[in-house]
Design a protein around this motif. Sequence first.
Motif, PDB file in Angstrom:
ATOM      1  N   ASP A   1      29.108  43.644 -45.232  1.00  0.00           N
ATOM      2  CA  ASP A   1      28.253  43.743 -46.215  1.00  0.00           C
ATOM      3  C   ASP A   1      28.849  43.097 -47.372  1.00  0.00           C
ATOM      4  O   ASP A   1      30.120  42.919 -47.494  1.00  0.00           O
ATOM      5  N   ASN A   2      27.966  43.001 -48.437  1.00  0.00           N
ATOM      6  CA  ASN A   2      28.259  41.887 -49.525  1.00  0.00           C
ATOM      7  C   ASN A   2      28.289  42.389 -50.949  1.00  0.00           C
ATOM      8  O   ASN A   2      27.271  43.199 -50.802  1.00  0.00           O
ATOM      9  N   ALA A  24      33.618  48.587 -54.061  1.00  0.00           N
ATOM     10  CA  ALA A  24      33.351  47.366 -53.137  1.00  0.00           C
ATOM     11  C   ALA A  24      34.514  46.900 -52.363  1.00  0.00           C
ATOM     12  O   ALA A  24      34.848  46.806 -51.229  1.00  0.00           O
ATOM     13  N   THR A  25      35.713  47.253 -53.120  1.00  0.00           N
ATOM     14  CA  THR A  25      37.022  46.607 -52.727  1.00  0.00           C
ATOM     15  C   THR A  25      37.391  47.912 -51.349  1.00  0.00           C
ATOM     16  O   THR A  25      37.950  47.266 -50.615  1.00  0.00           O
ATOM     17  N   LYS A  26      37.389  48.915 -52.034  1.00  0.00           N
ATOM     18  CA  LYS A  26      37.936  50.130 -51.113  1.00  0.00           C
ATOM     19  C   LYS A  26      37.071  49.947 -50.038  1.00  0.00           C
ATOM     20  O   LYS A  26      37.380  50.367 -48.745  1.00  0.00           O
ATOM     21  N   ALA A  27      35.681  49.920 -50.065  1.00  0.00           N
ATOM     22  CA  ALA A  27      35.011  49.657 -48.874  1.00  0.00           C
ATOM     23  C   ALA A  27      35.242  48.354 -47.990  1.00  0.00           C
ATOM     24  O   ALA A  27      34.386  48.315 -46.703  1.00  0.00           O
ATOM     25  N   GLY A  28      35.799  47.596 -48.570  1.00  0.00           N
ATOM     26  CA  GLY A  28      36.112  46.255 -47.715  1.00  0.00           C
ATOM     27  C   GLY A  28      34.904  45.233 -47.785  1.00  0.00           C
ATOM     28  O   GLY A  28      34.832  44.420 -46.886  1.00  0.00           O
ATOM     29  N   LEU A  29      34.056  45.454 -48.927  1.00  0.00           N
ATOM     30  CA  LEU A  29      32.938  44.553 -48.684  1.00  0.00           C
ATOM     31  C   LEU A  29      33.513  43.375 -49.398  1.00  0.00           C
ATOM     32  O   LEU A  29      34.402  42.960 -49.834  1.00  0.00           O
ATOM     33  N   THR A  30      32.626  41.901 -48.726  1.00  0.00           N
ATOM     34  CA  THR A  30      32.920  40.621 -49.171  1.00  0.00           C
ATOM     35  C   THR A  30      32.376  40.462 -50.571  1.00  0.00           C
ATOM     36  O   THR A  30      31.176  40.803 -50.810  1.00  0.00           O
ATOM     37  N   ILE A  31      33.159  40.431 -51.612  1.00  0.00           N
ATOM     38  CA  ILE A  31      33.103  40.229 -53.032  1.00  0.00           C
ATOM     39  C   ILE A  31      32.523  38.556 -53.329  1.00  0.00           C
ATOM     40  O   ILE A  31      33.734  38.049 -53.033  1.00  0.00           O
ATOM     41  N   VAL A  32      31.621  38.379 -53.917  1.00  0.00           N
ATOM     42  CA  VAL A  32      31.234  37.029 -54.208  1.00  0.00           C
ATOM     43  C   VAL A  32      31.261  36.932 -55.717  1.00  0.00           C
ATOM     44  O   VAL A  32      30.219  37.405 -56.277  1.00  0.00           O
ATOM     45  N   PRO A  33      32.112  36.288 -56.393  1.00  0.00           N
ATOM     46  CA  PRO A  33      31.827  36.344 -57.801  1.00  0.00           C
ATOM     47  C   PRO A  33      31.250  35.155 -58.216  1.00  0.00           C
ATOM     48  O   PRO A  33      31.245  33.953 -57.680  1.00  0.00           O
ATOM     49  N   ASP A 108      24.826  28.088 -51.905  1.00  0.00           N
ATOM     50  CA  ASP A 108      26.251  28.232 -51.987  1.00  0.00           C
ATOM     51  C   ASP A 108      26.675  29.702 -51.798  1.00  0.00           C
ATOM     52  O   ASP A 108      27.533  30.016 -51.142  1.00  0.00           O
ATOM     53  N   ILE A 109      25.969  30.541 -53.048  1.00  0.00           N
ATOM     54  CA  ILE A 109      26.181  31.667 -52.844  1.00  0.00           C
ATOM     55  C   ILE A 109      25.949  32.465 -51.604  1.00  0.00           C
ATOM     56  O   ILE A 109      26.972  33.306 -51.091  1.00  0.00           O
ATOM     57  N   LEU A 110      24.812  32.177 -50.797  1.00  0.00           N
ATOM     58  CA  LEU A 110      24.634  33.146 -49.833  1.00  0.00           C
ATOM     59  C   LEU A 110      25.374  32.407 -48.725  1.00  0.00           C
ATOM     60  O   LEU A 110      25.768  33.400 -47.713  1.00  0.00           O
ATOM     61  N   ASN A 111      25.928  31.367 -48.636  1.00  0.00           N
ATOM     62  CA  ASN A 111      26.714  31.049 -47.646  1.00  0.00           C
ATOM     63  C   ASN A 111      28.157  31.781 -47.765  1.00  0.00           C
ATOM     64  O   ASN A 111      28.710  31.741 -46.562  1.00  0.00           O
ATOM     65  N   PRO A 115      27.238  37.696 -42.896  1.00  0.00           N
ATOM     66  CA  PRO A 115      26.337  38.170 -42.274  1.00  0.00           C
ATOM     67  C   PRO A 115      26.733  39.893 -41.982  1.00  0.00           C
ATOM     68  O   PRO A 115      27.690  39.887 -41.583  1.00  0.00           O
ATOM     69  N   CYS A 116      25.486  40.554 -42.278  1.00  0.00           N
ATOM     70  CA  CYS A 116      25.718  41.954 -41.869  1.00  0.00           C
ATOM     71  C   CYS A 116      25.644  42.186 -40.585  1.00  0.00           C
ATOM     72  O   CYS A 116      24.875  41.486 -39.865  1.00  0.00           O
ATOM     73  N   VAL A 117      26.513  42.917 -39.927  1.00  0.00           N
ATOM     74  CA  VAL A 117      26.607  43.201 -38.587  1.00  0.00           C
ATOM     75  C   VAL A 117      25.924  44.391 -38.281  1.00  0.00           C
ATOM     76  O   VAL A 117      26.267  45.199 -38.817  1.00  0.00           O
TER      77      VAL A 117
END
Length: 117
Positions: A1-2, A24-33, A108-111, A115-117
């Motif tokens: 997840d992102n 988000a950090t605790k859940a291990g999400l990919t954070i895209v600033p 670029d942001i989407l790249n 991908p959600c698994v």
Amino acid sequence: DNMVLLLTPGLLWRPWCLVEICVATKAGLTIVPVEIQRPGTSFKYPEESYYAELRAGRVLDYAGQHIVEREGFTTEDVEDAVRQVFLLIALPYSPHKSANVRQAEVRDILNRCLPCV
């Protein structure tokens, strides 16, 4: 997840935004600033003085601190999460530029998003 984190002025002084960063950090999400680049506005990246103010209780008022604590986070959690976000290079998004530029920036942001698994 992102999580796409829009870097706008005031972001790091809003308690609910800080809570979302912690979650988000605790859940291990990919954070895209993503830095929103508009004429007349700019995001101020946190420096050591921001973290010192955060630790001293001068970033959030009493109500804001209460929100963070009620959601189960400490000032240390907030600092760690924010620092983790800014280890990453922010991507630009320019809403006032041409459609071609915006499309390239969104691509670029989407790249950067996994991908959600």
